[in-house]
Write a protein that holds these residues in place. Structure first.
Motif, short mmCIF file in Angstrom:
data_model
loop_
_atom_site.label_atom_id
_atom_site.label_comp_id
_atom_site.label_asym_id
_atom_site.label_seq_id
_atom_site.Cartn_x
_atom_site.Cartn_y
_atom_site.Cartn_z
N ALA A 155 0.84 -1.21 0.00
CA ALA A 155 0.00 0.00 0.00
C ALA A 155 0.87 1.25 0.00
CB ALA A 155 -0.92 -0.02 1.21
N TYR B 294 3.85 1.41 -1.12
CA TYR B 294 4.60 1.46 -2.37
C TYR B 294 3.71 1.99 -3.51
CZ TYR B 294 7.34 -0.18 -6.34
OH TYR B 294 8.06 -0.26 -7.51
N ILE B 295 2.44 1.53 -3.54
CA ILE B 295 1.52 1.93 -4.62
C ILE B 295 1.04 3.36 -4.41
CG2 ILE B 295 -0.70 1.39 -5.72
CD1 ILE B 295 -0.19 -1.54 -4.94
N PHE B 296 0.73 3.69 -3.14
CA PHE B 296 0.27 5.05 -2.83
C PHE B 296 1.31 5.74 -1.95
CE2 PHE B 296 -3.46 2.21 -3.04
CZ PHE B 296 -4.05 2.71 -4.19
N SER C 208 3.32 11.92 -0.18
CA SER C 208 4.00 12.99 -0.92
C SER C 208 5.33 13.31 -0.25
CB SER C 208 3.11 14.24 -0.96
OG SER C 208 2.62 14.51 0.34
N SER D 232 5.74 11.36 6.12
CA SER D 232 6.18 10.46 5.05
C SER D 232 6.84 9.19 5.60
CB SER D 232 7.15 11.18 4.11
OG SER D 232 8.28 11.60 4.84
#
Ligand SMILES: [Zn+2]
Length: 171
Positions: free
Chosen positions: A110, A112-114, A117, A123
């Motif tokens: 999750a 990695y895909i999303f 920012s 982060s």
């Protein structure tokens, strides 16, 4: 004329399990188990577990739990801790691996895909969450293993502590 009995397995018989000798403890592997006076049982000096004997089957079982945990003597060492009537097959091991791997992969995927920012204050969060998921699920599996095999963690820590004290007092 004296009867001669041929013993082809005399080496195996020589190391047969019997209650006259002292054996390594199958639970803690640090202590030794010895026959208790007037009882058909053996006890470990280190972890204080008590075992009942089945000499015909060359087995001992941990008496203080239900269902009992059983080990078989193979002539040199204890083998195959198993619960009476329960077979710990590969299905359980696969479930344990899945329990640890699945949530970690899911959270990691999750993140990695999303990806968050870059530069945002949170982060680091998905990564920390994935690590937390890995550690917590690993903890659950470890706790189950310790409970299942009755591993005396406290006794191990005491032994390590005593050894450390000995080392410190020598120097
Ligand atoms: Zn022991």
């Amino acid at each position: 004329m004296a009867q001669f009995t041929f013993k082809p397995n005399h080496k195996i018989l020589a190391s047969e399990f019997n209650s006259d000798r002292v054996y390594p403890c199958p639970v803690c592997r640090l202590g030794q188990i010895e026959a208790m006076p007037l009882m058909d049982a053996m006890a470990c000096h280190f972890c204080n577990h008590i075992f009942t004997l089945n000499l015909d089957r060359q087995e001992i079982q941990l008496a203080d739990r239900q269902p009992p945990l059983i080990w078989r003597w193979n002539g040199r060492a204890w083998t195959g801790a198993h619960l009476q009537g329960i077979d710990l097959n590969w299905g359980y091991k696969l479930a344990a691996v899945a329990l640890v791997a699945f949530p970690t992969i899911l959270i990691g995927l999750a993140a990695y895909i999303f990806p968050p920012s870059p530069g945002s204050s949170l982060s680091w969060f998905p990564f920390a969450w994935a690590v937390l998921a890995l550690l917590s699920h690993l903890g659950i599996v470890l706790w189950l293993v310790i409970e299942f095999y009755q591993i005396p963690v406290g006794a191990y820590l005491r032994a390590i502590g005593q050894n450390m004290q000995r080392v410190v007092s020598k120097t």
